[in-house]
Design a protein around this motif. Sequence first.
Motif, mmCIF file in Angstrom:
data_model
loop_
_atom_site.group_PDB
_atom_site.id
_atom_site.type_symbol
_atom_site.label_atom_id
_atom_site.label_comp_id
_atom_site.label_asym_id
_atom_site.label_seq_id
_atom_site.Cartn_x
_atom_site.Cartn_y
_atom_site.Cartn_z
ATOM 1 N N THR A 158 0.836 -1.192 0.000
ATOM 2 C CA THR A 158 0.000 0.000 0.000
ATOM 3 C C THR A 158 0.874 1.247 0.000
ATOM 4 O OG1 THR A 158 -0.076 -0.087 2.424
ATOM 5 C CG2 THR A 158 -1.873 -1.143 1.225
ATOM 6 N N GLY A 159 0.430 2.263 -0.753
ATOM 7 C CA GLY A 159 1.188 3.513 -0.762
ATOM 8 C C GLY A 159 1.575 4.016 -2.132
ATOM 9 N N GLY A 160 1.175 3.328 -3.197
ATOM 10 C CA GLY A 160 1.412 3.816 -4.548
ATOM 11 C C GLY A 160 2.885 3.958 -4.892
ATOM 12 N N ASP A 161 3.235 5.122 -5.478
ATOM 13 C CA ASP A 161 4.618 5.362 -5.911
ATOM 14 C C ASP A 161 5.596 5.311 -4.746
ATOM 15 O OD1 ASP A 161 3.839 5.674 -8.562
ATOM 16 O OD2 ASP A 161 3.559 7.841 -8.361
ATOM 17 N N GLU A 162 5.179 5.800 -3.581
ATOM 18 C CA GLU A 162 6.061 5.811 -2.416
ATOM 19 C C GLU A 162 6.371 4.387 -1.969
ATOM 20 O OE1 GLU A 162 8.149 6.655 1.219
ATOM 21 O OE2 GLU A 162 8.018 7.486 -0.806
ATOM 22 N N ALA A 163 5.392 3.486 -2.098
ATOM 23 C CA ALA A 163 5.627 2.082 -1.737
ATOM 24 C C ALA A 163 6.663 1.460 -2.666
ATOM 25 C CB ALA A 163 4.320 1.299 -1.790
ATOM 26 N N ALA A 164 6.611 1.801 -3.952
ATOM 27 C CA ALA A 164 7.596 1.290 -4.906
ATOM 28 C C ALA A 164 8.986 1.826 -4.583
ATOM 29 C CB ALA A 164 7.188 1.658 -6.329
ATOM 30 N N LEU A 165 9.073 3.101 -4.211
ATOM 31 C CA LEU A 165 10.357 3.686 -3.831
ATOM 32 C C LEU A 165 10.921 2.986 -2.591
ATOM 33 C CD1 LEU A 165 9.535 7.470 -4.341
ATOM 34 C CD2 LEU A 165 11.120 6.113 -5.708
ATOM 35 N N PHE A 166 10.054 2.694 -1.627
ATOM 36 C CA PHE A 166 10.484 2.016 -0.406
ATOM 37 C C PHE A 166 10.929 0.594 -0.710
ATOM 38 C CE2 PHE A 166 9.164 -0.310 3.613
ATOM 39 C CZ PHE A 166 10.321 0.034 4.302
ATOM 40 N N ARG A 222 6.876 -1.640 7.075
ATOM 41 C CA ARG A 222 6.138 -0.375 6.970
ATOM 42 C C ARG A 222 7.105 0.797 7.085
ATOM 43 N NH1 ARG A 222 1.726 1.294 11.492
ATOM 44 N NH2 ARG A 222 3.669 1.423 12.678
ATOM 45 N N VAL A 223 6.870 1.836 6.286
ATOM 46 C CA VAL A 223 7.718 3.031 6.329
ATOM 47 C C VAL A 223 6.872 4.252 6.631
ATOM 48 C CG1 VAL A 223 7.544 3.432 3.822
ATOM 49 C CG2 VAL A 223 9.475 4.377 5.114
ATOM 50 N N GLN A 224 7.405 5.136 7.460
ATOM 51 C CA GLN A 224 6.768 6.415 7.780
ATOM 52 C C GLN A 224 7.775 7.517 7.454
ATOM 53 O OE1 GLN A 224 6.003 5.526 11.931
ATOM 54 N NE2 GLN A 224 3.861 5.002 11.531
ATOM 55 N N ARG A 234 3.912 16.445 4.472
ATOM 56 C CA ARG A 234 3.182 15.551 5.375
ATOM 57 C C ARG A 234 3.817 14.157 5.373
ATOM 58 N NH1 ARG A 234 -2.735 16.416 2.886
ATOM 59 N NH2 ARG A 234 -1.418 16.051 1.050
ATOM 60 N N ILE A 235 3.796 13.536 6.540
ATOM 61 C CA ILE A 235 4.336 12.182 6.671
ATOM 62 C C ILE A 235 3.310 11.172 6.166
ATOM 63 C CG2 ILE A 235 5.126 10.427 8.304
ATOM 64 C CD1 ILE A 235 6.144 12.678 10.083
ATOM 65 N N HIS A 236 3.753 10.284 5.311
ATOM 66 C CA HIS A 236 2.894 9.230 4.779
ATOM 67 C C HIS A 236 3.347 7.874 5.317
ATOM 68 C CE1 HIS A 236 0.925 11.392 1.144
ATOM 69 N NE2 HIS A 236 1.408 12.299 1.979
ATOM 70 N N TYR A 347 9.851 1.451 9.845
ATOM 71 C CA TYR A 347 10.993 2.333 9.634
ATOM 72 C C TYR A 347 10.467 3.780 9.691
ATOM 73 C CZ TYR A 347 12.864 -1.994 7.565
ATOM 74 O OH TYR A 347 13.247 -3.295 7.333
ATOM 75 N N ASN A 348 10.766 4.498 10.764
ATOM 76 C CA ASN A 348 10.287 5.863 10.942
ATOM 77 C C ASN A 348 11.435 6.828 10.638
ATOM 78 O OD1 ASN A 348 9.778 8.443 12.429
ATOM 79 N ND2 ASN A 348 7.838 7.417 12.921
ATOM 80 N N PHE A 349 11.397 7.456 9.466
ATOM 81 C CA PHE A 349 12.498 8.311 9.035
ATOM 82 C C PHE A 349 12.602 9.611 9.819
ATOM 83 C CE2 PHE A 349 12.849 5.238 5.803
ATOM 84 C CZ PHE A 349 14.047 5.435 5.123
ATOM 85 N N PRO A 350 11.489 10.313 10.143
ATOM 86 C CA PRO A 350 11.634 11.564 10.909
ATOM 87 C C PRO A 350 12.340 11.357 12.249
ATOM 88 C CG PRO A 350 9.442 11.428 9.956
ATOM 89 C CD PRO A 350 10.087 10.104 9.729
ATOM 90 N N GLN A 351 12.114 10.207 12.891
ATOM 91 C CA GLN A 351 12.735 9.926 14.183
ATOM 92 C C GLN A 351 14.026 9.115 14.054
ATOM 93 O OE1 GLN A 351 9.876 8.090 16.813
ATOM 94 N NE2 GLN A 351 8.289 9.581 16.356
ATOM 95 N N GLY A 352 14.365 8.688 12.828
ATOM 96 C CA GLY A 352 15.548 7.853 12.639
ATOM 97 C C GLY A 352 15.427 6.519 13.363
#
Length: 399
Positions: A158-166, A222-224, A234-236, A347-352
């Motif tokens: 789930t997540g469209g283009d962002e899911a493919a990037l992840f 899951r990625v945030q 905005r965080i997705h 994987y929460n990127f804003p919080q590392g």
Amino acid sequence: MAKLALRIADAGTRPNVAPRPFTLDRKGSRETDPSLQSCAKPPLRLPQARLDQVLDRFREVEARMGAATDGAEIVKLSKEHAELKPVAEAVERLAKLTAERAELDVMAADPEMADMVRDEMADLDEKLPALERELALMLAPKDKDENASAILEVRAGTGGDEAALFAGDLFRMYQRYAQLHGWKVEIDSISEGEMGGYKEIVASITGEGVFGRLKFESGVHRVQRVPATEAQGRIHTSAATVAVLPEAEDVEIEIKESDLRIDTYRSSGAGGQHVNKTDSAVRITHLPTGVVVTSSEKSQHQNRARAMKNLKARLYDMQREALDSARSEARKSQVGSGDRSERIRTYNFPQGRVTDHRINLTLYNLSRIMEGDALDDVINPLIAEDQAERLASLEESFS
């Protein structure tokens, strides 16, 4: 890392008790639980009959290897010999240290000798329990595919283009991890995302112990983060699924030619000179199960061989899942059922931050994990938890 694994092992040996959460701070250090500092593991008494059985089998295999003339039998015996040798050596080492400890007890009974042997006795009292547990882990039930090569499948969720990037980020993480371990990575099939990354990518990872180290990666990741396509910051939340399948040996899976439908087609490309102008891509459908595999490199011959290898891995994995689901619920692993739909990690990127939900593990070195350099910080605790559960199972069988 050893102290980290210790906490998991202690939690795993208590049935029906969830592992205690532990957290690494942003510098990578861990808060120490004072209870661990004085938590000595109780000695594990291994049945002598079981140890004798290992030595007897090892000697039998050695004798049969010397007399064997059939090539297939020699290969089979050599493989068993390689598996038994470290166990047999540990059994002999344990017997030697146990005998030395008994001799020291006799010497300590003499008042004139007691002071001389005190330090040596203390040293053996520390070594023996550690060796017993090491040997117990060797004897505990283990995955017979532990040392196998593996098929890695990463798919955007789930997540469209962002899911493919992840999905692309995850694959590069595993690719880098494989390079660090000296494993060979070959891409079998690939479907690129419109904005980059991959809708789906399948690769073969060849090397010693690949499946044993990567098998706990199967599940939903899951990625945030703020996607590159997000204009307002905005965080997705997006997801990708990972499947790690052991490579099946020819002797393990038999596939009838009549059960296959093999199609060829032109693989997609970037255009121009990259477009495949011949029908070299291969799609194989296993009619009894409906499993479909593809390979889309330049050579049709290589594509058919790779697709067949992936099909065998898929069918073998189905057999493994059927056996696993037949096991008692009481034997379910804390590190997860292996269900591809199970959310295993965030994987929460804003919080590392990286959190593995199966063992309540939280780390704050996300960038190094995504680079593959620190992926062992996640994998090692998962392996330690699995070892603790296998050891607990073995202890129950002895009681």
